[in-house]
Structure formats: C-alpha cells, structure tokens
Design an enzyme around this catalytic site. Sequence first.
Site, mmCIF file in Angstrom:
data_model
loop_
_atom_site.group_PDB
_atom_site.id
_atom_site.type_symbol
_atom_site.label_atom_id
_atom_site.label_comp_id
_atom_site.label_asym_id
_atom_site.label_seq_id
_atom_site.Cartn_x
_atom_site.Cartn_y
_atom_site.Cartn_z
ATOM 1 C CG LEU A 55 -1.960 -1.102 1.319
ATOM 2 C CD1 LEU A 55 -2.766 -0.948 2.600
ATOM 3 C CD2 LEU A 55 -2.866 -1.073 0.107
ATOM 4 N N GLY A 56 2.008 1.192 0.615
ATOM 5 C CA GLY A 56 2.840 2.385 0.661
ATOM 6 C C GLY A 56 4.115 2.134 1.436
ATOM 7 N N GLY A 59 7.130 4.380 3.845
ATOM 8 C CA GLY A 59 7.526 5.632 4.474
ATOM 9 C C GLY A 59 8.787 5.472 5.283
ATOM 10 N N GLY A 60 9.070 6.452 6.131
ATOM 11 C CA GLY A 60 10.297 6.434 6.905
ATOM 12 C C GLY A 60 10.332 5.333 7.948
ATOM 13 C CG MET A 61 7.826 5.361 11.193
ATOM 14 S SD MET A 61 6.275 5.550 12.104
ATOM 15 C CE MET A 61 6.385 4.150 13.223
ATOM 16 N N GLY A 62 8.646 2.330 7.758
ATOM 17 C CA GLY A 62 8.597 0.990 7.193
ATOM 18 C C GLY A 62 7.649 0.920 6.019
ATOM 19 C CE LYS A 91 2.559 2.649 10.161
ATOM 20 N NZ LYS A 91 2.536 3.871 11.013
ATOM 21 C CG ASP A 128 2.195 14.042 11.011
ATOM 22 O OD1 ASP A 128 2.355 15.208 10.567
ATOM 23 O OD2 ASP A 128 2.638 13.036 10.441
#
Length: 496
Positions: free
Chosen positions: A234-235, A237-240, A256, A350
């Site tokens: 799905l996507g 990012g910086g975390m995983g 996630k 955020d």
Amino acid sequence: MEPVLIVLIVVVLPLVMTTLFKTVYIIREANAAIVERFGRYTRTLNPGLNFVIPLIDRLRFRVDLREQVMAVPQQQVVTQDNRHIDIDIAVFYQVSDARAATYGVTSYVQAIEQLTIATMRRTIDGMDIERALTSREQITADLRAALDRDTARWGIRVHRVECKVDALPTYIQDSTPKQVRADHFRVPVAPAHGNGAATGSPQPLVRSGMVPGHRPLRQDDPRRIGRYRLTAVLGQGGMGTVYLGQSPGQRMVALKVIRSELAEDSTFRKRFAREIEAASLVGGFHTASVVDADPLGDPPWLATEYIPGPSLHEVLSQQGALPPRTLHTLAVGVAEALERIHARGIVHRDLKPSNVIISSAGPRIIDFGIARALDSTGLTSTNYVIGTQGFLAPEQLTGASITHAADLYAFGMVLCHAAGAAPLPVGESLESALSLLPSRFAGVITRCLDHDPSHRPTATEVLELLSRNDPSTGDWLPLPVRTMVDLYNPPAISAP
C-alpha cells in the site's frame, strides 16, 4: 568613446533587448496560454501576438483548443451473470475554457478516463451478458450524460462518444479468475504511507487486478506476517512498509511492518508500542481500528482495519478544491474523529491531508505514529520538532507545551487546503488567503488558526458551530471524487 557609454552599449543594451524580447509571446492558432502573477491567475492569452512582463508574470500552461480524441484502454468488465466482455471507448472532446481546464482539475485527461471507467462499470454491473451486448446505445448514452454533467466545469466540451462491446470467447471466460474483476485501474507511483492511500504522479491505465495505490509484491517483500497473508504493497515511508494483508477469515487489513534497522533501536520500539496503544484507545468509525499487533516481533508490526479509498492529499491533487457540501462533511467527520481522539487523552500531532482517507462512509484519520498522551513522558529529543511543515501549530515550533489545541490548528490548515485557500503562494499572507474561504467556514477556520492555543475552539465546539449550517442531504462526494473512491472498491464476483 567614454567608458560609461561603452558599458551601456556592451552590458545594459543587451539586457534591455533581451528583456524586451522576452515580453513578446506568439501563441499559435488553436492554442491558448495562462498567465499567472505571483502564483495567481491573471489572464488568458489568445492566439496571436501577446505581451507578458518577465519576472512578474509567467506562462503557467499552454492549452490546445483543437478537438482531441482519447481512446480509453480496452476494459474487461464482468456482467451480472459473471460473463466477461471487452469494451472499447473513444471520447472526442475539445477545451472550451482554457482557464477552467487549467485550474478546474489537475489533469482533465485523467479525470475523463476515470469518470468513463467508473460510469461504464456502474452501467454494466446491473446487466446480464445478453443485455450488455445489445445495449451499446444505452451504455453510450449513460456515459455521454455523465461526461456532459461533469466536464463542463473542467472547461471541456464533449462532442461525441463511441463505444464497442464484445463478448470474450467461452474458453477465455472459463479460464478467467473469479475472485476479482479484471478491471483496469490507474496505479499511482511511489505511494505514501497510509491505509489505502497513495500519492504520486499517475501512470497510464494498466491491465491489472490491482486497485489504485496497490503495488504488487516484489521478490524481497515478505509473503506472510504473523497469521496474515500479504497480497500487495500500500505504501512505504520512513518507519517501514504498509502492506495489504488478508486474515485466515478473508478479512482485509493494512499491516505496517517496521524497518529492521529501526526495530533494533529500543527507543523506537517504545515509540512504536505507544503508537499501537494510541491507535487502540481511539478506534471508532472515523479512524482505522487496530486489529492485531506485535511490537516485540521480528520485525515489529501493526495491523489495522483496511479502509479502501484515496487520501485527501490525492483527491486535492487530482480534483482541486472541494465544493462546500463535501467540505462540510469532511470538516464534521474529521472534527468528530478529533473529539474521540482527544477524549482518550491523545494528541495526534500530525494531522494533514495525507493522513485523512476519503472513504465511501466518510473521512477517516489514520497514522498515530507520533501521537502522544498528554500525561506521558516524551520520547523525542530536546529541540527536535516532529510533524509536517505547514500544519504545525506555533507552539510546536517554539517548543511550548503541546495540547489538543495543536490538532485544531492542523485541522484549520487541512480545511484551508481542502477549500483551495492553501498552500499559500509566495508573498501572500494567511489572512488574505482566508478571504477565499466559503463564508460558512471562514469563522471556524479563523478561530482554529489563532496563534494563542487558548483561543482555539475544541473539537466539540467545532461540531456545534458546523451543525448550525448543515447543508441538504445527498451524496457528500462530487461525481469525480466518487469515481476515485469507487476505483478503490472493486466489487467481488460471487463463485459460479
């Protein structure tokens, strides 16, 4: 010859001539150009000789005013009786308003394609194979009506639509998988982290069972986490990485998975555990509920309810500012979610368009990665600001104590983006941008953006203020946005 005169001839004169040369623009026949001054629309240049002041004005777009033909990639659609048909569609259109075509939607070509596919799918969903093959005129008429209704506000005039419907041979029908429709979707590039959301430049429609924002698993992607079978990405990012997962009971989750190098950091694991706790406390119908998690796993992971739909960021990037009816439902839904989040003693910290999912049932807030309880001990470093620039409250930038009011400031900025008043052009103040807001929202948003946190309303007060101007009932999404949402919800085919 005097030195000053030499300088004028050698240096100044060429500069003057170059500047004068750049003021002249010749627009070709059957074309138009948009002129912007300091980021705002100024005028439309018609074919012929035109003058534009350099450094102040700039040409934003050149628009072809001739008739265009768009051949939508062949669509394979399933009828009500589980038979497959191929549909070829050609749309003949022309730009009638260059300004609307430039600002009405990010890409009118993409918008026409998406509207065509969704309308065609809705029309054929209720037909059996025999009716679909004999209803070409009805399919064409329904498509033309939908295009006429929506393309006018994009500055487009549709001249005609051609449609061809063919049944697939029986041996192909029998070999086609029955699990999902083999529809054709636009797959964005480099999706951002989220729960069914994605951002990035759209690519041409591809023949695939994937829906927008879903990327096929690569060789180095895991196939299973915990008891969940992973089916798509799905996507990232910086975390995983966020995967689309499937439980043993065939339920879909957004899973996630934390990057291995971060998982080795004990402080980060505490932060991730705090995210799980925050998301678990909230739940509800305006956020993504936590389904399962393992913060101590290798790697750590979190599974939440999968919410099919684009992010608000993606909707605004493709469709532009939202109409008042949609803006109202968005504002109420997000405020209601914040009310529940704050009631649990959590500050999201955020809130931004990419963390708001637009679903059929309404807006949902996702990603509690940097949320924190008001009574918890912070895990971030001193003088380290976390959040997203443009949505940070003044107190987040100065290092003052963070309260629920910080989320209300971000809420105000999210509505500014959704209404088209932000992001701000260079040199324009926030006060002048607020004058662009619809009157029913201006007062609420202005209060949310007050620099003094104590002067901002609570989420409950925002709900009370917005309920006084509740618009008429009906679908809260305009058709182009409803089309985007529908593309994330391919209906499953029942087993024969």
